[in-house]
Design an enzyme around this catalytic site. Structure first.
Site, PDB file in Angstrom:
ATOM      1  N   SER A  62      44.433  -1.556 104.619  1.00 37.19           N
ATOM      2  CA  SER A  62      44.953  -0.939 105.842  1.00 37.19           C
ATOM      3  C   SER A  62      46.453  -0.725 105.724  1.00 37.19           C
ATOM      4  O   SER A  62      47.069  -1.081 104.722  1.00 37.19           O
ATOM      5  CB  SER A  62      44.648  -1.824 107.048  1.00 37.19           C
ATOM      6  OG  SER A  62      45.485  -2.957 107.013  1.00 37.19           O
ATOM      7  N   LYS A  63      46.992  -0.163 106.769  1.00 34.60           N
ATOM      8  CA  LYS A  63      48.412   0.183 106.842  1.00 34.60           C
ATOM      9  C   LYS A  63      49.313  -1.009 106.462  1.00 34.60           C
ATOM     10  O   LYS A  63      50.352  -0.835 105.841  1.00 34.60           O
ATOM     11  CB  LYS A  63      48.672   0.591 108.299  1.00 34.60           C
ATOM     12  CG  LYS A  63      49.772   1.550 108.584  1.00 34.60           C
ATOM     13  CD  LYS A  63      49.559   2.989 108.446  1.00 34.60           C
ATOM     14  CE  LYS A  63      50.837   3.672 107.979  1.00 34.60           C
ATOM     15  NZ  LYS A  63      50.690   4.590 106.941  1.00 34.60           N
TER      16      LYS A  63
END
Ligand code: GLU
Length: 470
Positions: A242-243
């Site tokens: 994820s980010k």
């Protein structure tokens, strides 16, 4: 003919995960002389971001994954009549029904089921009512699929093998929403059929939807395509990527200075491995080598150091002309960094092996620039200003007397090292390096001298001498 497709939802920019799906569908089609098509799945109007369609297409083109229908991309929101017609067909042959249950009722049912620790599902209130469209107001009904009450369905996935799903666990899936738009399930099946897709290659998260899709194919009496669900991309700690693990968007990687060829090579190795231990593959080599049999089931680890390394290898192996071209493009908005062509080419000659990303060009350039500095920086450890001055003068004299014009690192080393070995390496080389760079850390003195040439070398040493004398 083999036909694959990439079917992103335009809810943001293209991520590396999506790019991996597109790449594998592209490679499988190209390897088999088939077609690779693009379809924009924009039926979820709440999550729809109009600009992202253009971004996704641009990102695919930047990566070299140009769909065969690039000039006629399938856009689901332009095809509502087709889905309605398909849903009507299911209504007519009894595989679907009209449902008028209100949102409030559905929510209340769901809450009750959760409180009773039962899986929340549609209770089937409208399933046997046999409502007709004329009986209900527009926008106040949905069309649901009549999922058989029992039995099972086997998905034969090309990567995961056979998986049996128990149909009694499935809800009566909505096919057409009250806004008249189809759900993903209906639109996906109708389009895959209409586009003659033979192989549905997509992310693993869609595996649980596949039995519903297979049921729909059966209800329509259509041929069922083959399915291949790609492993998840995981961070090095095996959590979902994820980010918070860093950049996710394809264009973010572009802006960080990665080359599309390196990114493609890196993404290809996320879950696929070749038959030997080679690691560098051009797109055309990937097309030749790719097969779904060598895609793994387990999650693929996303290791950014590997991307850095690969990118460095591509930079090393590019022609100077191509690399310069890539830099011109990269610094489009800061052309001053690259505008002195001769200087840039010279920098690339001496420093490209130290570049891993295009952004390293600026660091490289800086490393050969002289910075303003404090004269005390010239003094090696416990040495003194006097000693440093004497040593710099000795070095200056030696360099001035050299008859070589092209300062090559080798020749310079041969000339200066004897002096450094006699007077102390730190005593000679440290002040020389600081005089040349003005910095605490920089490339070595021989490298800088060979880069800036004799005249500039002598000028910088003279500047240092004057600093010490002042
Ligand atoms: N629109 C879905 C997505 O963005 C595609 C699923 C599929 O390929 O069937 O992930």
């Amino acid at each position: 003919m083999i036909v694959t497709r990439f079917a992103p939802s335009p809810t943001g920019e293209l991520h590396v995960g999506g790019a991996r799906t597109a790449l594998f569908a592209f490679l499988f089609a190209r390897h088999n002389g088939g077609k690779f098509l693009l379809r924009i799945e924009d039926t979820d109007r709440e999550r729809y971001i109009p600009e992202s369609v253009g971004h996704i297409i641009a990102a695919l083109n930047w990566l070299g994954l140009v769909p065969d229908n690039n000039d006629k991309v399938v856009i689901q929101s332009e095809r509502l009549e087709i889905y309605k017609k398909a849903a009507n067909e299911l209504l007519n042959n009894g595989h679907a029904y009209i449902c008028v249950c209100s949102k409030e009722k559905l929510t209340a049912d769901r809450e009750r089921q959760i409180a009773e620790k039962k899986p929340p599902r549609y209770k089937g209130h409208c399933r046997e009512l046999n409502l007709k469209k004329n009986d209900v107001a527009d926008e106040e009904f949905v069309i649901r699929m009549k999922v058989p009450k029992g039995g099972s369905i086997a998905v034969n996935d090309l990567i995961h093998g056979e998986i049996i799903f128990d149909l009694s666990l499935f809800d009566d899936q909505i096919l057409i929403k009250s806004d008249g738009y189809p759900t993903y399930h209906l639109a996906s099946v109708v389009d895959d059929h209409e586009m003659s897709v033979t192989h549905v290659i997509r992310a693993e998260e869609w595996l649980p939807s596949t039995p519903k899709h297979m049921l729909l194919y059966k209800m329509f009496d259509w041929n069922i395509p083959a399915f291949a669900h790609l492993p998840m991309n995981l961070a090095p700690d095996r959590s979902k990527l994820s980010k918070r693990h860093g950049a996710t968007g394809v264009f973010e990687y572009k802006n960080l200075g990665y080359l599309p060829e390196a990114l493609i090579n890196f993404i290809a190795l996320l879950g696929w491995h070749p038959s030997d231990d080679r690691e560098i593959f051009s797109l055309s080599e990937l097309i030749k080598e790719f097969s779904l049999e060598r895609v793994q089931k387990s999650g693929a680890i996303f290791n950014i150091q590997k991307l850095d390394w690969l990118n460095g290898e591509y930079i090393k192996n590019m022609s100077t002309k191509d690399l310069y071209g890539a830099l011109i493009d990269f610094y489009k908005n800061k052309p001053e960094i690259i505008s002195d062509k001769n200087n840039a080419l010279k920098l690339l000659e001496v420093g490209r092996s130290r570049m891993q990303k295009l952004t390293d060009f600026q660091t490289l350039k800086d490393s050969f620039d002289i910075h303003e500095y404090d004269k005390n920086l010239l003094i090696w450890k416990e040495s003194s200003a006097e000693k440093t001055l004497t040593n710099l003068k000795l070095t200056q004299e030696l360099l001035r007397s050299l008859l070589i014009n092209e300062f090559s690192q080798k020749e310079l080393e041969a000339e200066i090292m004897p002096l450094a070995n006699t007077n102390g390496r730190g005593e000679i080389l440290w002040p020389l390096r600081v005089a040349l760079s003005g910095k605490n850390k920089s490339p070595g003195p021989f490298e800088i001298m060979s880069f800036i040439g004799k005249e500039e070398t002598l000028r910088r040493i003279e500047m240092a001498i004057q600093k010490l004398e002042s």
